[in-house]
Design a protein around this motif. Structure first.
Motif, PDB file in Angstrom:
ATOM      1  N   LEU A 144      45.070 121.875 151.643  1.00 16.13           N
ATOM      2  CA  LEU A 144      44.810 122.746 152.761  1.00 16.13           C
ATOM      3  C   LEU A 144      45.217 122.421 154.031  1.00 16.13           C
ATOM      4  O   LEU A 144      45.775 123.094 154.801  1.00 16.13           O
ATOM      5  N   ALA A 145      45.168 121.203 154.438  1.00 20.88           N
ATOM      6  CA  ALA A 145      45.406 120.557 155.863  1.00 20.88           C
ATOM      7  C   ALA A 145      47.066 120.656 155.937  1.00 20.88           C
ATOM      8  O   ALA A 145      47.498 121.134 157.050  1.00 20.88           O
ATOM      9  N   THR A 146      47.795 120.540 154.851  1.00 17.71           N
ATOM     10  CA  THR A 146      49.122 120.404 155.171  1.00 17.71           C
ATOM     11  C   THR A 146      49.713 122.009 155.047  1.00 17.71           C
ATOM     12  O   THR A 146      50.486 122.270 155.857  1.00 17.71           O
ATOM     13  N   ASP A 147      48.922 122.788 154.188  1.00 19.68           N
ATOM     14  CA  ASP A 147      49.193 124.304 154.498  1.00 19.68           C
ATOM     15  C   ASP A 147      48.919 124.782 156.157  1.00 19.68           C
ATOM     16  O   ASP A 147      49.692 125.376 156.648  1.00 19.68           O
ATOM     17  N   ILE A 148      47.693 124.244 156.657  1.00 15.90           N
ATOM     18  CA  ILE A 148      47.404 124.855 157.970  1.00 15.90           C
ATOM     19  C   ILE A 148      48.448 124.236 158.916  1.00 15.90           C
ATOM     20  O   ILE A 148      48.974 125.088 159.946  1.00 15.90           O
ATOM     21  N   VAL A 149      48.804 123.084 158.760  1.00 14.55           N
ATOM     22  CA  VAL A 149      49.560 122.371 159.901  1.00 14.55           C
ATOM     23  C   VAL A 149      51.008 122.981 159.575  1.00 14.55           C
ATOM     24  O   VAL A 149      51.686 123.241 160.818  1.00 14.55           O
ATOM     25  N   SER A 150      51.724 123.131 158.531  1.00 13.87           N
ATOM     26  CA  SER A 150      53.060 123.692 158.240  1.00 13.87           C
ATOM     27  C   SER A 150      53.011 125.229 158.586  1.00 13.87           C
ATOM     28  O   SER A 150      53.935 125.636 159.049  1.00 13.87           O
ATOM     29  N   ALA A 204      47.585 110.680 150.104  1.00 13.37           N
ATOM     30  CA  ALA A 204      46.808 111.906 148.882  1.00 13.37           C
ATOM     31  C   ALA A 204      45.395 111.771 149.353  1.00 13.37           C
ATOM     32  O   ALA A 204      44.611 110.537 149.222  1.00 13.37           O
ATOM     33  N   TRP A 205      44.998 113.153 149.686  1.00 13.32           N
ATOM     34  CA  TRP A 205      43.626 113.338 150.096  1.00 13.32           C
ATOM     35  C   TRP A 205      43.033 114.506 149.585  1.00 13.32           C
ATOM     36  O   TRP A 205      42.949 115.473 150.602  1.00 13.32           O
ATOM     37  N   PRO A 206      42.976 114.908 148.575  1.00 13.30           N
ATOM     38  CA  PRO A 206      42.745 116.344 148.042  1.00 13.30           C
ATOM     39  C   PRO A 206      41.401 116.732 148.200  1.00 13.30           C
ATOM     40  O   PRO A 206      40.262 115.647 148.423  1.00 13.30           O
ATOM     41  N   PRO A 207      41.020 117.971 148.793  1.00 11.01           N
ATOM     42  CA  PRO A 207      41.858 119.088 148.921  1.00 11.01           C
ATOM     43  C   PRO A 207      42.759 119.209 150.184  1.00 11.01           C
ATOM     44  O   PRO A 207      43.344 120.237 150.418  1.00 11.01           O
ATOM     45  N   LEU A 222      48.978 120.043 144.961  1.00 11.28           N
ATOM     46  CA  LEU A 222      47.995 121.082 145.104  1.00 11.28           C
ATOM     47  C   LEU A 222      49.088 122.305 145.805  1.00 11.28           C
ATOM     48  O   LEU A 222      50.256 122.069 146.250  1.00 11.28           O
ATOM     49  N   ALA A 223      48.688 123.467 145.790  1.00 12.13           N
ATOM     50  CA  ALA A 223      49.577 124.438 146.319  1.00 12.13           C
ATOM     51  C   ALA A 223      49.915 124.135 147.883  1.00 12.13           C
ATOM     52  O   ALA A 223      48.969 123.882 148.638  1.00 12.13           O
ATOM     53  N   ASN A 224      50.961 124.461 148.082  1.00 16.87           N
ATOM     54  CA  ASN A 224      51.504 123.995 149.682  1.00 16.87           C
ATOM     55  C   ASN A 224      50.886 122.688 150.158  1.00 16.87           C
ATOM     56  O   ASN A 224      51.034 122.623 151.448  1.00 16.87           O
ATOM     57  N   TYR A 257      43.739 131.907 159.710  1.00 15.99           N
ATOM     58  CA  TYR A 257      43.446 130.684 159.568  1.00 15.99           C
ATOM     59  C   TYR A 257      42.249 130.728 158.451  1.00 15.99           C
ATOM     60  O   TYR A 257      42.270 129.960 157.376  1.00 15.99           O
ATOM     61  N   ASP A 258      41.331 131.578 158.344  1.00  9.39           N
ATOM     62  CA  ASP A 258      40.494 131.667 157.327  1.00  9.39           C
ATOM     63  C   ASP A 258      40.893 132.000 156.102  1.00  9.39           C
ATOM     64  O   ASP A 258      40.284 131.507 154.928  1.00  9.39           O
ATOM     65  N   LYS A 259      41.873 132.677 156.191  1.00  7.17           N
ATOM     66  CA  LYS A 259      42.485 133.409 154.802  1.00  7.17           C
ATOM     67  C   LYS A 259      43.176 132.046 154.258  1.00  7.17           C
ATOM     68  O   LYS A 259      43.170 132.050 152.830  1.00  7.17           O
ATOM     69  N   LEU A 260      43.574 130.848 154.540  1.00  7.54           N
ATOM     70  CA  LEU A 260      44.313 129.887 153.975  1.00  7.54           C
ATOM     71  C   LEU A 260      43.165 129.067 153.568  1.00  7.54           C
ATOM     72  O   LEU A 260      43.220 128.608 152.269  1.00  7.54           O
ATOM     73  N   PHE A 261      41.942 129.053 153.908  1.00  2.00           N
ATOM     74  CA  PHE A 261      40.725 128.478 153.371  1.00  2.00           C
ATOM     75  C   PHE A 261      40.448 129.145 152.109  1.00  2.00           C
ATOM     76  O   PHE A 261      40.166 128.606 150.905  1.00  2.00           O
ATOM     77  N   ARG A 262      40.522 130.689 152.104  1.00  9.94           N
ATOM     78  CA  ARG A 262      40.135 131.180 150.974  1.00  9.94           C
ATOM     79  C   ARG A 262      41.253 131.005 149.903  1.00  9.94           C
ATOM     80  O   ARG A 262      40.845 131.085 148.737  1.00  9.94           O
ATOM     81  N   GLN A 263      42.434 130.927 150.249  1.00 10.59           N
ATOM     82  CA  GLN A 263      43.402 130.781 149.166  1.00 10.59           C
ATOM     83  C   GLN A 263      43.486 129.321 148.565  1.00 10.59           C
ATOM     84  O   GLN A 263      43.927 129.380 147.443  1.00 10.59           O
TER      85      GLN A 263
END
Length: 245
Positions: free
Chosen positions: A45-51, A31-34, A40-42, A236-242
């Motif tokens: 951030l890092a998990t979402d980018i990687v997956s 656990a290391w938010p965000p 957190l959603a998906n 990639y940038d879109k995920l940051f905004r999300q």
């Protein structure tokens, strides 16, 4: 003949199902938010980018959150395929293959807005009490500087509240972690502090793919390719905004 065709069709389906199962990667992180957090959603951030990158490369994934030591051990033993959030060390190359950098962690100082502190080198900060989180590694130079007035605390939340109250002059944290946690604080705390321009340290973030996975080199190459494509097409940038970052 119909029976033979049906049998061949069933065999084909089984082979497809087996191939799909073989392409499922077990992701792990603490656990290391965000960046990584099952709340957190998906998964953060890092998990979402990687997956997302791995999905674009043709893999399916599942994510499990465990304490850091268990995550490292699981990658070493092959129980997990991909460590989502790894800083490079030579020791870790013995258990996994690193991807290229896909995110940059910048550790930055925060001060009160009404305090005219400047930071060009660590000597500039010797006169000031600095709240630090117990057990946290900031940088080799910072951690080994005995002349810095370090005030150990339990969390960044405690550190930034002490800063806002004027009980310390500085604190430090990864910029994204700090921004995420500041959003959980009161408006008064958020409005009273700001980042110093200069970073204390910068650490590239990678995935670490277990050497126990026979396709580790291909997984890393596919991941790196898709991260580059995501940066090029704007996803990639879109995920940051999300994720509000």
């Amino acid at each position: 003949m119909p029976r033979l065709l049906r049998a061949m069709g069933l065999l084909g389906l089984l082979l497809v199902a087996h191939a799909a199962a073989a392409e499922k990667l077990r992701l792990v992180a603490d656990a290391w938010p965000p960046f990584t957090d099952i709340n957190l959603a998906n998964g953060g951030l890092a998990t979402d980018i990687v997956s997302t990158a791995l999905r674009r490369a043709g893999y399916t994934t599942e994510f499990e959150q465990v304490p850091w030591a268990r995550a490292i051990l699981g990658v070493d033993e092959g129980r997990y395929d991909v460590l989502v959030n790894a800083w490079f060390t030579h020791e870790r190359t013995m258990i996994g293959e690193f991807s290229n950098e896909y995110l940059l962690n910048r550790v930055r100082f925060l001060k009160r807005k009404d305090n005219p502190i400047t930071f060009n080198n660590l000597k500039d900060l010797h006169p000031y009490p600095i709240a630090i989180v117990r057990g946290y590694a900031y940088s080799n130079a910072f951690d080994s500087d005995a002349q810095l007035q370090k005030v150990p605390v339990h969390s960044f939340s405690m550190a930034v509240r002490m800063l806002a109250a004027g009980r310390v002059a500085l604190t430090a944290e990864d910029e994204y972690v700090a921004r995420y946690n500041l959003n959980l604080e009161t408006q008064g705390v958020r409005d009273s502090v700001e980042f110093l321009p200069r970073s204390l340290s910068e650490n590239p973030l990678h995935i670490l793919v277990s050497l126990k996975n026979p396709d580790h080199a291909q997984i890393v190459a596919s991941f790196d390719r898709e991260i580059a494509a995501m940066k090029a097409d704007g996803s990639y940038d879109k995920l940051f905004r999300q994720h509000g970052l």
